[in-house]
Motif scaffolding. Structure first.
Motif, PDB file in Angstrom:
ATOM      1  N   ILE A 298       0.871  -1.172   0.000  1.00 60.17           N
ATOM      2  CA  ILE A 298       0.000   0.000   0.000  1.00 60.17           C
ATOM      3  C   ILE A 298       0.906   1.219   0.000  1.00 60.17           C
ATOM      4  CG2 ILE A 298      -1.830   1.270   1.171  1.00 60.17           C
ATOM      5  CD1 ILE A 298      -2.725  -1.495   0.341  1.00 60.17           C
ATOM      6  N   ASP A 299       0.758   2.083  -0.986  1.00 61.72           N
ATOM      7  CA  ASP A 299       1.590   3.282  -1.061  1.00 61.72           C
ATOM      8  C   ASP A 299       0.935   4.490  -0.406  1.00 61.72           C
ATOM      9  OD1 ASP A 299       3.963   2.525  -2.956  1.00 61.72           O
ATOM     10  OD2 ASP A 299       2.183   1.660  -3.877  1.00 61.72           O
ATOM     11  N   LEU A 300      -0.372   4.600  -0.537  1.00 59.53           N
ATOM     12  CA  LEU A 300      -1.076   5.759  -0.001  1.00 59.53           C
ATOM     13  C   LEU A 300      -2.459   5.335   0.461  1.00 59.53           C
ATOM     14  CD1 LEU A 300      -1.598   8.877   0.362  1.00 59.53           C
ATOM     15  CD2 LEU A 300      -2.288   8.902  -2.044  1.00 59.53           C
ATOM     16  N   TRP A 301      -2.811   5.753   1.682  1.00 56.79           N
ATOM     17  CA  TRP A 301      -4.142   5.484   2.222  1.00 56.79           C
ATOM     18  C   TRP A 301      -4.757   6.826   2.565  1.00 56.79           C
ATOM     19  CZ3 TRP A 301      -6.211   0.530   4.301  1.00 56.79           C
ATOM     20  CH2 TRP A 301      -7.446   0.678   4.942  1.00 56.79           C
ATOM     21  N   VAL A 302      -5.863   7.180   1.911  1.00 57.27           N
ATOM     22  CA  VAL A 302      -6.523   8.468   2.129  1.00 57.27           C
ATOM     23  C   VAL A 302      -7.804   8.262   2.927  1.00 57.27           C
ATOM     24  CG1 VAL A 302      -7.501  10.524   1.053  1.00 57.27           C
ATOM     25  CG2 VAL A 302      -5.613   9.306  -0.082  1.00 57.27           C
ATOM     26  N   ASN A 303      -7.834   8.808   4.141  1.00 59.16           N
ATOM     27  CA  ASN A 303      -9.036   8.753   4.978  1.00 59.16           C
ATOM     28  C   ASN A 303      -9.933   9.931   4.624  1.00 59.16           C
ATOM     29  OD1 ASN A 303      -8.578   6.397   6.667  1.00 59.16           O
ATOM     30  ND2 ASN A 303      -6.869   7.552   7.540  1.00 59.16           N
TER      31      ASN A 303
ATOM     32  N   TYR B 285      -9.083   7.833  12.775  1.00 60.08           N
ATOM     33  CA  TYR B 285      -8.236   6.998  13.637  1.00 60.08           C
ATOM     34  C   TYR B 285      -8.238   5.547  13.175  1.00 60.08           C
ATOM     35  CZ  TYR B 285      -7.300   3.743  17.396  1.00 60.08           C
ATOM     36  OH  TYR B 285      -6.850   2.658  18.105  1.00 60.08           O
ATOM     37  N   LEU B 286      -9.421   4.995  12.941  1.00 59.86           N
ATOM     38  CA  LEU B 286      -9.501   3.583  12.541  1.00 59.86           C
ATOM     39  C   LEU B 286      -8.800   3.346  11.205  1.00 59.86           C
ATOM     40  CD1 LEU B 286     -13.177   2.608  13.476  1.00 59.86           C
ATOM     41  CD2 LEU B 286     -11.075   1.963  14.676  1.00 59.86           C
ATOM     42  N   GLY B 287      -8.995   4.263  10.258  1.00 58.60           N
ATOM     43  CA  GLY B 287      -8.346   4.117   8.963  1.00 58.60           C
ATOM     44  C   GLY B 287      -6.836   4.224   9.076  1.00 58.60           C
ATOM     45  N   SER B 288      -6.365   5.175   9.867  1.00 61.84           N
ATOM     46  CA  SER B 288      -4.916   5.357  10.049  1.00 61.84           C
ATOM     47  C   SER B 288      -4.302   4.128  10.725  1.00 61.84           C
ATOM     48  CB  SER B 288      -4.644   6.602  10.890  1.00 61.84           C
ATOM     49  OG  SER B 288      -5.117   7.767  10.256  1.00 61.84           O
TER      50      SER B 288
END
Length: 273
Positions: free
Chosen positions: A84-89, A122-125
């Protein structure tokens, strides 16, 4: 190897625009949302419009306010993607029933507004970092917004949640640095972008009562451009902002800041002395 980007709240107004803006042949974007039908429709529509395939787009169903849902979705994403390179919440709400004088808004509506904005970030991070730790690289991006740097009267729950997201992101980045984890966290305000949700908000009676300036802004055409948000995310992905991890940016101002040279301390929320 394709870059892998996860966007939560992908079927919402800004979410769809971010997915469309970030999509290209060298990436795979995982769209996360609550409704399988809406996610499937979005993925199929974008594949058809851009001549892409399953190699470039997929989706996972999850209620981002549910720890169980988020962990299950993250597990599935981790199993199907090599990295995973980028996770956008991107998940966030500005519910009408949480607008009004703070002492008049129902306590459960106020709390729900905070939960759907702050707790989802918070959960996504948490899920993103646990997926990225083994690869020792990656980016977590949370969305701030109105109320983070200036008061949001008659929208205190939303404003308080967005301000908390900014400080949470800063703390998150410090933790990654201190634990020697090669992940960086950022937060940004996409601005006031025209989409079906903002149009519905502007037309609502509660917005006309408590936020009459929104209609004037929309009528003037002086709205934010999603391309500025995409440019910011592309810059984060390039690694050129790694030394500014934990900072909070305004997408509207970022291009100019980038061209002129960003002052690190100008992108932090601090109490004035």
């Amino acid at each position: 190897m394709k870059q892998v980007i996860v966007v939560t709240g992908a079927t919402g107004g800004i979410g769809q625009l971010l997915v469309s803006g970030l999509l290209n042949e060298d990436r795979h974007i995982v769209c996360v949302g609550r409704r399988a039908s809406a996610l499937s429709d979005l993925v199929e529509k974008l594949k058809l419009e851009n001549g892409l395939s399953d190699e470039h787009l997929s989706f996972q169903v999850a209620d981002m306010s549910s720890p169980v849902d988020v962990e299950l979705a993250a597990s599935k994403i981790g199993s199907s993607m090599r990295r995973i390179d980028l996770w956008v919440n991107n998940v966030g709400v500005n519910n009408h029933n949480a607008m009004g004088a703070s002492w008049e808004v129902a306590s459960d509506a106020w709390y729900e507004e905070v939960q759907l904005n702050l707790f989802t970030a918070y959960l996504g991070s948490r899920a993103a970092i646990n997926l990225m730790k083994s690869q020792q690289h990656g980016y977590v991006v949370n969305l701030g917004g109105g109320g983070a740097d200036t008061p949001k009267p008659f929208g205190s729950a939303y404003g308080a949640a967005k301000a908390a997201i900014v400080k949470f992101t800063e703390a998150l980045n410090h933790e990654c640095v201190e634990e020697n984890i090669g992940i960086r966290a950022f937060c940004f305000n996409p601005g006031f972008i025209r989409n079906p949700r903002t149009e519905a908000l502007v037309k609502s009676e509660v917005a006309k009562k408590y936020m009459p300036n929104l209609e004037k802004v929309m009528e003037s055409g002086r709205m934010s451009d999603i391309e500025d948000s995409v440019f910011l995310l592309e810059t984060i992905l390039s690694g050129e902002l790694d030394h500014l991890g934990g900072r909070y940016f305004s997408a509207d101002l970022f291009r100019k800041q980038w061209e002129e040279g960003i002052q690190p301390e100008a992108c932090l929320l601090r109490v004035s002395k």
